[in-house]
Write a protein that holds these residues in place. Sequence first.
Motif, short mmCIF file in Angstrom:
data_model
loop_
_atom_site.label_atom_id
_atom_site.label_comp_id
_atom_site.label_asym_id
_atom_site.label_seq_id
_atom_site.Cartn_x
_atom_site.Cartn_y
_atom_site.Cartn_z
N GLU A 74 0.83 -1.21 0.00
CA GLU A 74 0.00 0.00 0.00
C GLU A 74 0.86 1.26 0.00
O GLU A 74 0.54 2.25 -0.66
CB GLU A 74 -0.94 -0.01 1.21
N LEU A 75 1.97 1.23 0.76
CA LEU A 75 2.88 2.38 0.75
C LEU A 75 3.49 2.60 -0.63
O LEU A 75 3.65 3.73 -1.09
CB LEU A 75 4.00 2.16 1.78
N CYS A 76 3.83 1.50 -1.30
CA CYS A 76 4.40 1.58 -2.64
C CYS A 76 3.37 2.18 -3.61
O CYS A 76 3.69 3.05 -4.41
CB CYS A 76 4.83 0.19 -3.09
N GLU A 77 2.14 1.70 -3.51
CA GLU A 77 1.08 2.21 -4.37
C GLU A 77 0.80 3.69 -4.09
O GLU A 77 0.61 4.49 -5.01
CB GLU A 77 -0.20 1.40 -4.16
N GLN A 78 0.80 4.04 -2.81
CA GLN A 78 0.58 5.44 -2.41
C GLN A 78 1.68 6.34 -2.97
O GLN A 78 1.41 7.44 -3.46
CB GLN A 78 0.54 5.54 -0.89
N GLY A 79 2.92 5.86 -2.92
CA GLY A 79 4.04 6.63 -3.47
C GLY A 79 3.87 6.87 -4.95
O GLY A 79 4.16 7.96 -5.45
N MET A 80 3.38 5.85 -5.68
CA MET A 80 3.16 6.00 -7.11
C MET A 80 2.06 7.03 -7.38
O MET A 80 2.22 7.92 -8.22
CB MET A 80 2.76 4.66 -7.72
N LYS A 81 0.95 6.93 -6.65
CA LYS A 81 -0.20 7.82 -6.89
C LYS A 81 0.12 9.26 -6.52
O LYS A 81 -0.41 10.19 -7.14
CB LYS A 81 -1.41 7.34 -6.08
#
Length: 229
Positions: A113-120
């Motif tokens: 989720e942190l990785c996805e948040q960083g992308m978004k």
Amino acid sequence: MAKRKISLSQPAYDHLLHLIMTKKLKPGERIPESRIAKEFGISRTPIRDAMRRLSNDGLIDIFPHRFAQVASYPPEIIRDIGALRISLDSMAIKLAMLYGSRSDFLELFKIAELCEQGMKCNDFLQRRTADCDFHLALAKISHNELLEKFQKELYLRVQFILLYQDNLVTNEQRHIQQHFDITQALIDQDEPRALSLVSDHLISFYNLSNQYPPGFFMLNQRSEVVRQE
């Protein structure tokens, strides 16, 4: 004396690492030993100790009695790292099936989720760090100290590749989603799917499909044992 040496080289190490990871020092660029020594008010000895550590991390190339420069990774080195990562992650998947708990896998979800948040949020530092943290966390779940050690030694190299080879990810959304899919396969105890996902995840990133025959990384040892019995 030794403690004093370590206390001086650590700030120099941190400073050089920051310069490299923020692109203030780029691949092929020489390390300004004299300038850094002057900034810190120290001799070149702890600077060189820091550079030796960064050389061991794979981020600096040292040419003895000449100079040191930020490393440059040719395509073949990047592919070698990719092949090694698939082997390590595949073994981590198998061991995680034996030793991992639901709480371990939920931690993987949080990192995904942190990785996805960083992308978004276009926070590339968070995205890059969380991506590496996901695979390191997978190694920890394996309960294999050597496997975890090898992953830690690759950690900065992988971050370096992500920093300077961001064009390797052709479908970033799919690449990020695969972290969630791998974790769900672990929760479901679906080893073939987890192995297939992690292989595809890294084969596509490191562009290995043209270097190895189809199925090269997909040996399912558990299935082989069952057939032999």
